[in-house]
Design an enzyme around this catalytic site. Structure first.
Site, short mmCIF file in Angstrom:
data_model
loop_
_atom_site.label_atom_id
_atom_site.label_comp_id
_atom_site.label_asym_id
_atom_site.label_seq_id
_atom_site.Cartn_x
_atom_site.Cartn_y
_atom_site.Cartn_z
N ASP A 48 0.08 -2.08 -6.00
CA ASP A 48 0.00 -2.50 -7.44
C ASP A 48 0.43 -1.61 -8.55
O ASP A 48 -0.46 -0.32 -8.56
CB ASP A 48 -1.64 -2.96 -7.48
N TYR A 53 2.05 1.96 -16.52
CA TYR A 53 1.54 3.04 -15.81
C TYR A 53 2.76 4.09 -15.72
O TYR A 53 2.59 5.23 -15.29
CB TYR A 53 1.33 2.78 -14.29
N LYS A 78 2.86 -5.64 -14.05
CA LYS A 78 2.29 -6.12 -14.92
C LYS A 78 2.94 -5.98 -16.32
O LYS A 78 3.37 -4.95 -16.33
CB LYS A 78 0.82 -5.57 -15.19
N HIS A 111 -0.95 -8.16 -18.46
CA HIS A 111 -2.20 -7.00 -18.15
C HIS A 111 -3.40 -6.94 -18.92
O HIS A 111 -4.49 -6.75 -18.62
CB HIS A 111 -1.24 -5.52 -18.77
N LEU A 193 -14.18 1.14 -6.48
CA LEU A 193 -14.83 2.08 -6.15
C LEU A 193 -15.73 2.58 -7.42
O LEU A 193 -16.62 3.43 -7.49
CB LEU A 193 -14.33 3.25 -5.51
N ILE A 242 -8.12 -3.35 -5.00
CA ILE A 242 -7.12 -2.14 -5.16
C ILE A 242 -7.52 -0.74 -5.31
O ILE A 242 -7.46 -0.33 -6.55
CB ILE A 242 -6.16 -2.86 -6.17
N LYS A 244 -7.37 3.04 -5.85
CA LYS A 244 -6.28 3.98 -6.29
C LYS A 244 -6.53 5.38 -5.53
O LYS A 244 -7.83 5.98 -5.59
CB LYS A 244 -6.33 4.08 -7.68
N SER A 245 -5.66 5.94 -5.18
CA SER A 245 -5.74 7.26 -4.45
C SER A 245 -4.25 7.75 -4.09
O SER A 245 -3.38 6.93 -4.15
CB SER A 245 -6.44 7.62 -3.39
N VAL A 246 -4.23 9.19 -4.55
CA VAL A 246 -2.92 9.68 -4.15
C VAL A 246 -3.06 10.81 -3.06
O VAL A 246 -1.95 11.57 -2.70
CB VAL A 246 -2.26 10.46 -5.36
N ARG A 250 -7.54 9.90 2.02
CA ARG A 250 -8.32 9.00 1.51
C ARG A 250 -7.66 7.54 1.48
O ARG A 250 -8.20 6.63 1.81
CB ARG A 250 -8.80 9.26 -0.21
N ASN A 254 -9.33 4.48 3.18
CA ASN A 254 -9.70 3.38 2.64
C ASN A 254 -9.19 2.16 3.26
O ASN A 254 -9.74 0.84 3.07
CB ASN A 254 -9.02 3.30 0.97
#
Length: 293
Positions: A48, A53, A78, A111, A193, A242, A244-246, A250, A254
């Protein structure tokens, strides 16, 4: 889909993986690395992103490099606030597709609803044309309240397939979820989260869900983490999540949520955490980036 993650059938007939990777606030390098790992190694089949972004091109590069066939990955982007209005929206999808290196997206969302009722309806009509032109398999919205949804449905007769909103145990959106269920709209959670930082709305509260003692107790009971508990809570409530992590660790954690299940007592206990606290702004208070004309 090539993973065992559950899917939800949307009102368009498309199947959306119930768990995906978000990339909000991730720079190009982190986005490309995270998406490539998530799709190519960790088993995600849903990513996503959004024009706002600034990392659609990085998502596209990662998808191309992942080694996974395009048909196996569900891609969402979006339409940003500045591109509301028919002509702007029609140009915006082409720009997003160019950055992604794709000829279509699986889901295209408005969005934010903004505060110009007529333009919002014109924008939704443009998304219908985008869908009909094959540039988006499915269309939906993000951050829409029931009154926004009613306006676009009444004006066009076309029901969004998805409404992506802030949703987590402290802001469970029960009334909105009931409205969407009654209209065949799937609900998708951003910040499932609880988000990060101190918040960005006028009544925002910092996120402490990851260390919440109620969730910690449930996590200990199942020998898992609070993050996994919250993701299971979303999945078992029929909500698309959805996170988010980079961080590769993690990202892998997830998606590893199929080896336990929350019981009725767990779900009831988590439901009691719902006090309506937002991390983001209320949709009716934010008009950021609205076109001037």
């Amino acid at each position: 889909m090539s993973t065992d993650l559950p899917t939800i059938e949307l009102n368009s007939g498309a199947l959306i993986p119930q768990l995906g990777l978000g990339v909000w606030q991730a720079d190009d390098a982190d986005t490309e690395r995270a998406v490539r790992y998530a799709i190519g190694t960790a088993g995600y089949r849903h990513v996503d992103t959004a024009a706002a972004y600034g990392n659609e091109a990085a998502v596209g590069k990662a998808l191309a490099a992942s080694g996974v066939d395009r048909s196996e990955v569900f891609v969402t982007t979006k339409l940003w606030n500045a591109d509301h209005g028919r002509d702007r929206a029609l140009a915006a999808i082409d720009a997003s597709l160019d950055r992604l290196g794709l000829d279509r997206v699986d889901l295209y969302l408005i969005h934010w609803p903004l505060q110009n009722h007529d333009r919002m309806i014109d924008t939704w009509r443009a998304l219908i044309d985008i869908r009909d032109a094959g540039k988006a398999t499915t269309i939906g919205v993000s951050n829409f309240e029931p009154h926004h949804l009613t306006a676009i449905i009444d004006a066009t007769g076309v029901v969004p397939a998805v409404n992506q909103v802030e949703l987590h145990p402290r802001h469970a959106q029960r009334e909105l979820r009931a409205f969407c269920a009654g209209h065949g709209i799937a609900v998708e959670a951003w910040s499932p989260l609880g988000g990060s930082g101190s918040g960005w709305g006028s009544k925002s509260t910092p996120n402490t869900l990851l260390t919440d003692p109620t969730l910690t107790t449930i996590a200990d009971k199942h020998g898992t983490s609070t993050a996994r508990v919250m993701i299971r809570w979303h999945l078992q409530n029929g909500i698309i999540a959805i996170p988010k992590s980079v961080h590769e660790e993690r990202i892998a954690q997830n998606i590893d949520v199929l080896d336990f299940e929350l019981d009725g007592d767990d779900l009831a206990t988590i439901d009691r955490l719902d006090v309506g606290e937002r991390v983001g702004a209320h949709p009716d208070e934010l008009n950021l980036g609205a076109p001037k004309d």
